[in-house]
Design an enzyme around this catalytic site. Sequence first.
Site, PDB file in Angstrom:
ATOM      1  N   THR A 145       0.827  -1.203   0.000  1.00 23.00           N
ATOM      2  CA  THR A 145       0.000   0.000   0.000  1.00 23.00           C
ATOM      3  C   THR A 145       0.863   1.256   0.000  1.00 23.00           C
ATOM      4  OG1 THR A 145      -1.686  -1.185   1.271  1.00 23.00           O
ATOM      5  CG2 THR A 145      -1.800   1.225   1.270  1.00 23.00           C
ATOM      6  N   GLU A 146       0.642   2.130  -0.994  1.00 21.48           N
ATOM      7  CA  GLU A 146       1.349   3.413  -1.095  1.00 21.48           C
ATOM      8  C   GLU A 146       2.869   3.269  -1.061  1.00 21.48           C
ATOM      9  OE1 GLU A 146      -0.483   5.864  -1.862  1.00 21.48           O
ATOM     10  OE2 GLU A 146      -2.434   4.990  -1.379  1.00 21.48           O
ATOM     11  N   LEU A 147       3.357   2.143  -1.573  1.00 19.49           N
ATOM     12  CA  LEU A 147       4.788   1.831  -1.618  1.00 19.49           C
ATOM     13  C   LEU A 147       5.439   1.852  -0.231  1.00 19.49           C
ATOM     14  CD1 LEU A 147       6.201   3.555  -4.846  1.00 19.49           C
ATOM     15  CD2 LEU A 147       5.205   1.296  -4.573  1.00 19.49           C
ATOM     16  N   TRP A 299       5.487   6.627  -0.703  1.00 16.61           N
ATOM     17  CA  TRP A 299       5.653   7.566  -1.821  1.00 16.61           C
ATOM     18  C   TRP A 299       4.822   8.830  -1.614  1.00 16.61           C
ATOM     19  CZ3 TRP A 299       3.114   5.364  -6.965  1.00 16.61           C
ATOM     20  CH2 TRP A 299       1.745   5.177  -6.792  1.00 16.61           C
TER      21      TRP A 299
END
Length: 431
Positions: A145-147, A299
């Site tokens: 999730t979301e890097l 990120w």
Amino acid sequence: MKSICLYFQVHQPLRLRRYRFFDIGNDHYYYDDFTNESIMQKIVKECYLPANEILLKQIKANHNQFKVTFSITGVVLDQFEQYAPEVIDSFKQLADTGCVEFLAETYSHSLAALKDQDEFKAQVKAHSKRIKQLFGQKPKVFRNTELIYSDEIGKNVASMGYKGMLTEGAKHILGWKSTNYLYCNAINPKLKLLMRNYTLSDDIAFRFSEQGWNEWPLTTEKFVSWMNKMDEKEEIINIFMDYETIGEHQKKESGIFDFLDNLPAAVLNTKNYKFTTPSEAIKEYQPIAVAHVPNTISWADEERDLSAWLGNSLQDEAFTKLNALRDDVLAINDKHINKDWNYLQSSDHFYYMCTKFFSDGDVHSYFNPYNSPYDAFINFMNVLSDFKIRVDKLKDAKESQSVQDELIKKDDLIEQYKKEINKLKKQIVQE
């Protein structure tokens, strides 16, 4: 020949309806169906279907030399099935080309990796199973999730059998080193890391239609010329972004579809680059160094940390109280509870509670159904209060049933003993 890895995240949360205090204990349906369907239909029309059509056309036009990668959350797949099944069909068409890779991630687009490894693994397993069922691929590479990534998270991902993972090429992590190489996990070096080139990625994702940007307008020729300036020794450029960039964040009028349509040929015609998928990249290249990430990165925003989701007391309280229910949810194992449990874990609910509006307001307001972070917190906690009431009732009912079953078992055992005693008594009399 150098490689370019083009990756898109596909996700939309199930937004909660306005759930008031007086609904607690009385109404157990939490979702704003009208808003969810309206937003989904809008993005389907403006992004998913036209973008998929361009990708399919370019894969064929470039004789399967153009390749692209997706991670699609379970939450958005559920919405596609309900509101826009034609989108799943279009992704299946892409899968059939053999030029599209689908990555594993958490089913709920959750923050489970930060809290509970059993929950994390369960969600990843459920997501991979769904991807296999729909697109015929067993994911080999993981995208959190979301890097979100750390050394410890990478170690846990490697323990699940994944050979590679995507994450952010955060400057405070790499320092002087370039994102344009493969790296590896600090605890288990067998896990290879693809680091996002945030400059080139954000040139498209955030700056493409910004007329005040000194590089506007961004053309494919200009973009490829920037790639050609990379050091000769560098090996791979990782362009990672939200799929909604195409047509939603960057509107059709900005020329984003033309950019996407022209990019494959512009890259391939240089003869210096080829398109590759993450699985292909980790087979072809060797890590040049260990990426030491003791503190978690993502990120998001300028800080590239977790502050977008767990940066204030509102988010921390909501996250803690939600996760405190996990053991009871598992013990109950009720399909309706399990479904809501999954949807309530979506990181978006905590994102809406973010108070960093001064520096990142435009990002945090995207399709945000709330007027303020405090509204988001109150609404979520009202839903969570009702959810807990349901969990407690089912838990009590199950425990009561368990006690009753135990008493029945004891009664049956006593009856059995009585029969055995009577049988022995008869034998003694006969002797």
